[in-house]
Design a protein around this motif. Structure first.
Motif, PDB file in Angstrom:
ATOM      1  N   VAL A  64      -6.202   1.661  -7.361  1.00 11.15           N
ATOM      2  CA  VAL A  64      -6.342   2.923  -6.642  1.00 11.15           C
ATOM      3  C   VAL A  64      -7.552   2.785  -5.731  1.00 11.15           C
ATOM      4  N   LEU A  65      -7.344   2.987  -4.444  1.00 11.00           N
ATOM      5  CA  LEU A  65      -8.415   2.858  -3.463  1.00 11.00           C
ATOM      6  C   LEU A  65      -8.820   4.232  -2.957  1.00 11.00           C
ATOM      7  N   ASP A  66     -10.130   4.503  -2.966  1.00  7.20           N
ATOM      8  CA  ASP A  66     -10.606   5.716  -2.326  1.00  7.20           C
ATOM      9  C   ASP A  66     -10.455   5.534  -0.813  1.00  7.20           C
ATOM     10  N   ARG A  67     -10.683   6.595  -0.066  1.00  2.48           N
ATOM     11  CA  ARG A  67     -10.439   6.548   1.380  1.00  2.48           C
ATOM     12  C   ARG A  67     -11.289   5.501   2.100  1.00  2.48           C
ATOM     13  N   LEU A  68     -12.536   5.349   1.710  1.00  6.55           N
ATOM     14  CA  LEU A  68     -13.382   4.374   2.394  1.00  6.55           C
ATOM     15  C   LEU A  68     -12.952   2.951   2.078  1.00  6.55           C
ATOM     16  N   THR A  69     -12.621   2.673   0.825  1.00  6.67           N
ATOM     17  CA  THR A  69     -12.153   1.331   0.462  1.00  6.67           C
ATOM     18  C   THR A  69     -10.833   1.039   1.166  1.00  6.67           C
ATOM     19  N   TRP A  70      -9.983   2.023   1.268  1.00 10.72           N
ATOM     20  CA  TRP A  70      -8.717   1.904   1.992  1.00 10.72           C
ATOM     21  C   TRP A  70      -8.986   1.583   3.462  1.00 10.72           C
ATOM     22  N   LEU A 119       0.841  -1.190   0.000  1.00 15.54           N
ATOM     23  CA  LEU A 119       0.000   0.000   0.000  1.00 15.54           C
ATOM     24  C   LEU A 119       0.878   1.243   0.000  1.00 15.54           C
ATOM     25  N   ALA A 120       0.531   2.221  -0.846  1.00 19.12           N
ATOM     26  CA  ALA A 120       1.264   3.488  -0.904  1.00 19.12           C
ATOM     27  C   ALA A 120       0.249   4.625  -0.948  1.00 19.12           C
ATOM     28  N   PRO A 121       0.018   5.287   0.194  1.00 16.99           N
ATOM     29  CA  PRO A 121      -0.940   6.393   0.226  1.00 16.99           C
ATOM     30  C   PRO A 121      -0.476   7.568  -0.635  1.00 16.99           C
ATOM     31  N   TYR A 122      -1.441   8.289  -1.196  1.00 19.75           N
ATOM     32  CA  TYR A 122      -1.134   9.558  -1.852  1.00 19.75           C
ATOM     33  C   TYR A 122      -0.539  10.478  -0.791  1.00 19.75           C
ATOM     34  N   ALA A 123       0.213  11.473  -1.217  1.00 26.60           N
ATOM     35  CA  ALA A 123       0.845  12.411  -0.282  1.00 26.60           C
ATOM     36  C   ALA A 123      -0.185  13.100   0.609  1.00 26.60           C
ATOM     37  N   ASP A 124      -1.385  13.394   0.067  1.00 26.09           N
ATOM     38  CA  ASP A 124      -2.419  14.077   0.857  1.00 26.09           C
ATOM     39  C   ASP A 124      -3.378  13.109   1.553  1.00 26.09           C
ATOM     40  N   HIS A 125      -3.108  11.827   1.452  1.00 25.20           N
ATOM     41  CA  HIS A 125      -3.921  10.770   2.056  1.00 25.20           C
ATOM     42  C   HIS A 125      -5.371  10.769   1.565  1.00 25.20           C
ATOM     43  N   SER A 126      -5.611  11.280   0.372  1.00 26.71           N
ATOM     44  CA  SER A 126      -6.957  11.281  -0.192  1.00 26.71           C
ATOM     45  C   SER A 126      -7.319   9.932  -0.803  1.00 26.71           C
ATOM     46  N   ALA A 127      -6.321   9.122  -1.086  1.00 25.69           N
ATOM     47  CA  ALA A 127      -6.512   7.792  -1.680  1.00 25.69           C
ATOM     48  C   ALA A 127      -5.186   7.050  -1.518  1.00 25.69           C
ATOM     49  N   ALA A 128      -5.144   5.826  -2.029  1.00 27.33           N
ATOM     50  CA  ALA A 128      -3.913   5.043  -1.925  1.00 27.33           C
ATOM     51  C   ALA A 128      -3.768   4.142  -3.143  1.00 27.33           C
ATOM     52  N   THR A 153     -24.416  -0.614   5.321  1.00 24.91           N
ATOM     53  CA  THR A 153     -24.035  -2.023   5.117  1.00 24.91           C
ATOM     54  C   THR A 153     -23.791  -2.303   3.644  1.00 24.91           C
ATOM     55  N   GLU A 154     -24.662  -1.817   2.788  1.00 26.99           N
ATOM     56  CA  GLU A 154     -24.498  -2.050   1.354  1.00 26.99           C
ATOM     57  C   GLU A 154     -23.257  -1.348   0.814  1.00 26.99           C
ATOM     58  N   ILE A 155     -22.963  -0.153   1.342  1.00 25.92           N
ATOM     59  CA  ILE A 155     -21.764   0.569   0.912  1.00 25.92           C
ATOM     60  C   ILE A 155     -20.512  -0.222   1.284  1.00 25.92           C
ATOM     61  N   VAL A 156     -20.433  -0.686   2.525  1.00 27.84           N
ATOM     62  CA  VAL A 156     -19.262  -1.453   2.974  1.00 27.84           C
ATOM     63  C   VAL A 156     -19.186  -2.782   2.229  1.00 27.84           C
ATOM     64  N   ASP A 157     -20.312  -3.448   2.044  1.00 37.52           N
ATOM     65  CA  ASP A 157     -20.307  -4.710   1.288  1.00 37.52           C
ATOM     66  C   ASP A 157     -19.789  -4.491  -0.130  1.00 37.52           C
ATOM     67  N   GLY A 158     -20.142  -3.360  -0.725  1.00 38.90           N
ATOM     68  CA  GLY A 158     -19.648  -3.036  -2.063  1.00 38.90           C
ATOM     69  C   GLY A 158     -18.140  -2.869  -2.079  1.00 38.90           C
ATOM     70  N   ARG A 159     -17.611  -2.228  -1.037  1.00 31.80           N
ATOM     71  CA  ARG A 159     -16.157  -2.055  -0.945  1.00 31.80           C
ATOM     72  C   ARG A 159     -15.482  -3.407  -0.740  1.00 31.80           C
ATOM     73  N   ILE A 160     -16.071  -4.269   0.083  1.00 32.34           N
ATOM     74  CA  ILE A 160     -15.525  -5.620   0.268  1.00 32.34           C
ATOM     75  C   ILE A 160     -15.536  -6.358  -1.063  1.00 32.34           C
ATOM     76  N   GLY A 161     -16.613  -6.219  -1.827  1.00 33.92           N
ATOM     77  CA  GLY A 161     -16.688  -6.848  -3.150  1.00 33.92           C
ATOM     78  C   GLY A 161     -15.586  -6.369  -4.079  1.00 33.92           C
ATOM     79  N   ARG A 162     -15.306  -5.069  -4.071  1.00 29.52           N
ATOM     80  CA  ARG A 162     -14.225  -4.526  -4.912  1.00 29.52           C
ATOM     81  C   ARG A 162     -12.870  -5.085  -4.499  1.00 29.52           C
ATOM     82  N   LEU A 163     -12.656  -5.198  -3.188  1.00 31.85           N
ATOM     83  CA  LEU A 163     -11.395  -5.745  -2.703  1.00 31.85           C
ATOM     84  C   LEU A 163     -11.252  -7.226  -3.057  1.00 31.85           C
ATOM     85  N   LEU A 164     -12.352  -7.951  -3.031  1.00 30.25           N
ATOM     86  CA  LEU A 164     -12.339  -9.362  -3.463  1.00 30.25           C
ATOM     87  C   LEU A 164     -11.983  -9.477  -4.941  1.00 30.25           C
TER      88      LEU A 164
END
Length: 101
Positions: A42-48, A21-30, A77-88
């Motif tokens: 590229v992960l947005d902050r919530l997915t990160w 993992l390598a965060p952006y300098a401003d920690h807006s994503a990684a 719950t659906e938002i987090v499940d969606g992020r888990i799905g993307r990570l899978l």
């Protein structure tokens, strides 16, 4: 009980090996650089955040923690499940079923 996206709150996501993992300098994503399969994500902050919380916590526990960012949204719950799905899909996590105690 499963959510609308099919992930049980008792399911435990685990981070897979072989990525960095390598965060952006401003920690807006990684950036996530993976070796198998070779790729860059590229992960947005919530997915990160969800990825960082895949440390032995259940999907339900991850959702509860993510509510500190999301607030009391009815679709949290659906938002987090969606992020888990993307990570899978990116093969950055695997899922383990946890039996109810």
């Amino acid at each position: 009980m499963r959510t609308a996206t099919g992930i049980s709150p008792a399911t435990v996501p685990h981070r897979t090996p072989g990525w960095q993992l390598a965060p952006y300098a401003d920690h807006s994503a990684a950036f996530v650089f993976s070796s198998a399969p070779v790729g860059v994500h590229v992960l947005d902050r919530l997915t990160w955040l969800v990825l960082e919380l895949c440390d032995g916590r259940s999907a339900g526990e991850i959702t509860e923690h993510a509510r500190t960012v999301l607030g009391e949204r009815p679709d949290a719950t659906e938002i987090v499940d969606g992020r888990i799905g993307r990570l899978l899909e990116a093969e950055l996590i695997t899922l383990e079923s946890r039996s109810p105690a």
